[in-house]
Design a protein around this motif. Structure first.
Motif, PDB file in Angstrom:
ATOM      1  N   LEU B  88       0.841  -1.220   0.118  1.00 24.60           N
ATOM      2  CA  LEU B  88      -0.029   0.180   0.006  1.00 24.60           C
ATOM      3  C   LEU B  88       0.944   1.136   0.039  1.00 24.60           C
ATOM      4  CD1 LEU B  88      -2.575   1.791   0.478  1.00 24.60           C
ATOM      5  CD2 LEU B  88      -2.473   1.176   2.881  1.00 24.60           C
ATOM      6  N   ALA B  89       0.845   1.922  -1.054  1.00 27.71           N
ATOM      7  CA  ALA B  89       1.406   3.258  -1.203  1.00 27.71           C
ATOM      8  C   ALA B  89       0.433   4.202  -0.502  1.00 27.71           C
ATOM      9  CB  ALA B  89       1.778   3.707  -2.704  1.00 27.71           C
ATOM     10  N   MET B  90       0.873   4.752   0.683  1.00 26.19           N
ATOM     11  CA  MET B  90      -0.210   5.468   1.600  1.00 26.19           C
ATOM     12  C   MET B  90      -0.675   6.977   0.973  1.00 26.19           C
ATOM     13  SD  MET B  90       0.334   4.311   5.369  1.00 26.19           S
ATOM     14  CE  MET B  90       0.877   2.465   5.370  1.00 26.19           C
ATOM     15  N   PRO B  93       1.948   9.052   4.039  1.00 23.23           N
ATOM     16  CA  PRO B  93       2.913   8.210   4.757  1.00 23.23           C
ATOM     17  C   PRO B  93       3.414   8.781   6.012  1.00 23.23           C
ATOM     18  CG  PRO B  93       3.575   8.729   2.190  1.00 23.23           C
ATOM     19  CD  PRO B  93       2.099   9.519   2.808  1.00 23.23           C
ATOM     20  N   GLU B 157       7.360   6.320  -1.466  1.00 25.18           N
ATOM     21  CA  GLU B 157       6.690   5.385  -1.326  1.00 25.18           C
ATOM     22  C   GLU B 157       6.743   4.330  -2.666  1.00 25.18           C
ATOM     23  OE1 GLU B 157       5.461   5.679   1.947  1.00 25.18           O
ATOM     24  OE2 GLU B 157       3.522   4.737   1.030  1.00 25.18           O
TER      25      GLU B 157
END
Ligand SMILES: Nc1ncnc2c1ncn2[C@@H]1O[C@H](COP(=O)(O)OP(=O)(O)OP(=O)(O)O)[C@@H](O)[C@H]1O
Ligand SMILES: [Mg+2]
Lengths: 361, 250
Positions: B88-90, B93, B157
């Motif tokens: 999961l690329a938030m 972050p 990310e």
């Protein structure tokens, strides 16, 4: 020979200065009805060039400062033989000087040490506190003009040890004092890292790291006396607590006198609660008598793990326990990283890892 | 080929007054090599979907299932999901003080690959990946996300995406906060990973801009905690023009 009279009261625990301390666990260090002997606390196995180490009769010594602390007053009253370590003026001592504790066989003792950093000298002193001592002590540190001293006090005591002490630095003109107080072992540790200034352009950096586990009481009472103009102070203490009745107390008293124009001070204390049943008290206290200062501030936080940080790390495949360790190591790393001596930085980090291991984090 | 299958997923969050239902039955199947775009109004539950798949403790799953090649994702811990191949690329972050990017990347890669990367090749691997994303080497020594600009966080990310090589990546508004050049650089990074590893992508976005670089095979409209319409790339253009009005029932 005793020239002082015993007229100190035994604290009851109701006094502001003693209200956090578990007096019943001090083995009589605070109790003027209990007689405590004296001992020279240190051995210097190797005396490097530029350093001298001697034992002086107290008739040859004048205290660098006043103290109101009852245990320290008793120390001064009792101790007749005072250890003095002096760093010669202009000398640069590259390697840290290790002051090894002399074991006193577990009986309570008082001891006094004076450290003198000669003008324009550079040195690092490391006090290693290991074993099971019951110790009341004062270490006075005089920084002559232009000197730079790093003072590292490692409390790696065994679980039974009791340590009540004052580290008082008097910082001369253009001198800088950097201290690192690392308190991990001991049953009760109550330290007073205190600072005053004797010349302008001087600075103090007081750092500390502590980790209290079940039943430990670790107390640090910082006092910075900005008694002259144009001096600087930075205080940064961080602690972690885990386990039932793990207690820490941090008091940060900073006084800026009316004369202390141009003062620049900031103090910070952060506590990380790793379990229920632990308690951290954090009391910053800034008193300012002049507005003509560069800056003055303080911050204090006590909190639990940041779930968002743990989630972020775990979402990258890092297991929960390793994630917690990363966060805790990270929490302490800015202070430990400033020690600047890799062997000691590693030693302190390893001690913290061992604590984490022992509490199952 | 792998399949990530979301069936009738229902999710609530705990609030002071009880539980609030956010996802109301999401159905979505993503195969390796496919790119699915999700678009939808603010607050419709897109990040909730992303976090729920990743296992954020804030969300309570009240119904439905998520499986990865038949394995029950919802029964896995957060780190197990990552090890199983989910990333999961938030949208936001998290900053972790005192933990350096190098230390973090190394720890994560060791966990995901099951063994520590070889010191010799590792340094080069990180440098190459950083260079490809136009990230300065100095980021390696900085604390994780601490003081990174919004765009720098997003690049970081995608750096992790490159190094962790998951089966499926959920990109939650990775394009938000990126300048035009960064958008291209980051998109190329995603495409590079996709080409090299047959990555399945779930791309959450508000803008068609990123879809010019990362071409979706499917576009889903998300509203009120559900997917309300599905289509091809042309659906994104329609949304850009007309908005979500027709999907938001009163
Ligand atoms: N802890 C919470 N308490 C109450 N409501 C919450 C909580 N967490 C999320 N929500 C609500 O859930 C809804 C969905 O949030 P989510 O972040 O998933 O939306 P989103 O579609 O990602 O929006 P955006 O496009 O703005 O990123 C929002 O209305 C939000 O306020
Ligand atoms: Mg969102």
């Amino acid at each position: 020979m005793s020239t002082l009279t015993t007229n100190y009261l035994t604290p009851t625990g109701r006094e502001e200065d003693w209200r956090f301390t578990p007096l019943s666990r001090l083995a009589g260090l605070h109790d003027s009805t209990v007689e405590i002997g004296e001992g020279v606390a240190f051995d210097l196995s190797i005396v490097p060039t530029g350093v001298s180490f001697e034992i002086l009769d107290r008739s040859l010594v004048t205290a660098s400062s006043k103290t109101k602390d009852l245990v320290i007053s008793r120390v001064r009253e009792t101790v007749t033989q005072i250890a003095k370590l002096a760093i010669a003026a202009n000398s640069e001592i590259a390697d840290p000087i290790y002051l090894n504790r002399k074991a006193s066989g577990g009986k309570p003792i008082f001891s006094r040490t004076i450290i003198n950093a000669g003008a324009n000298s550079h040195a690092t002193l490391v006090v290693e506190n290991i074993g099971t001592e019951i110790l009341g002590e004062e270490i006075e540190i005089i920084l002559e003009p232009g000197s730079h001293l790093t003072f590292i006090s490692l409390q790696e005591w065994d679980t039974q040890a009791v340590h009540v002490g004052r580290h008082h630095a008097v910082i001369g003109k253009d001198a800088s004092f950097k201290s690192f107080v690392v308190t991990i072992g001991g049953s009760v540790v109550r330290l007073l890292p205190t600072v005053e200034y004797s010349g302008q352009g001087s600075s103090a950096e007081l750092n500390g790291v502590y980790f209290a586990t079940e039943g430990q009481h670790l107390e640090h009472r910082i006092h910075v006396d900005h008694n002259i103009p144009n001096a600087k102070s930075r205080v940064n203490y961080k602690g972690a607590l885990s386990g039932n009745n793990a207690r820490t107390v941090w008091i940060g008293d900073v006084y800026i006198h009316a004369a202390a124009e141009g003062t620049d001070t900031y103090e910070l204390n952060r506590n990380l609660l790793l379990s229920d049943g632990a308690r951290a008290d954090s009391v910053p206290n800034l008193e300012i008598e002049t507005g003509e200062i560069v800056g003055a501030g303080h911050a204090s936080t006590t909190g639990r793990f940041d779930d968002e940080q743990l989630f972020y790390l775990q979402s990258r495949g890092i297991s929960a326990d390793i994630a917690r360790r990363l966060v805790i190591r990270g929490f302490f790393s800015d202070i430990i990283g400033r020690i600047g001596i890799p062997a000691i930085e590693e030693r302190v980090m390893n001690r913290i890892d061992a604590e984490l291991e022992s509490v199952g984090v | 080929m792998s399949t990530l299958e979301i069936k009738n997923l229902q999710v609530s969050v705990a609030t002071e007054t009880g539980f609030t239902e956010i996802l109301r039955g999401v159905d979505l199947t993503i195969n390796s090599g496919e790119t699915h775009a999700i678009m939808g109004p603010n607050g419709s539950g897109k990040s909730t979907l992303a976090y729920s798949i990743a296992g954020h403790p804030k969300y309570t799953i009240t119904g439905g299932s998520v499986t990865l090649d038949g394995a029950d994702v919802l029964a896995m811990t957060v780190d197990e999901r990552a090890k199983a191949g989910l990333f999961l690329a938030m949208q936001y972050p998290v900053e972790v003080p005192g933990v350096s990017v190098t230390n973090f990347l190394r720890t994560a890669v060791t966990a995901i690959r099951g063994e520590a990367p070889k010191v010799r090749t590792w340094v080069g691997e990180v440098k190459t990946a950083m260079a490809a994303l136009h990230m300065d080497n100095s980021f390696a020594e900085r604390n994780l996300n601490e003081g990174f600009s919004g765009g720098e966080k997003k690049r970081h990310e995608i750096l992790q995406l490159e190094l962790l090589r998951p089966k499926f990546a959920i990109l939650d508004e990775t394009d938000s906060g990126l300048d035009v050049d960064a958008l291209r650089i980051v998109s190329e990074g995603v495409n590079r990973v996709a080409e090299n590893s047959d990555l399945g992508i779930l791309l959450i976005t508000h803008y068609t801009r990123i879809l010019r670089y990362i071409k979706p095979d499917f576009v889903h409209v998300f509203a009120g905690g559900r997917i309300v319409e599905e289509g091809g790339p042309e659906l994104a253009d329609k949304l850009e023009e007309k908005g979500y009005a027709e999907y938001i029932s009163a």
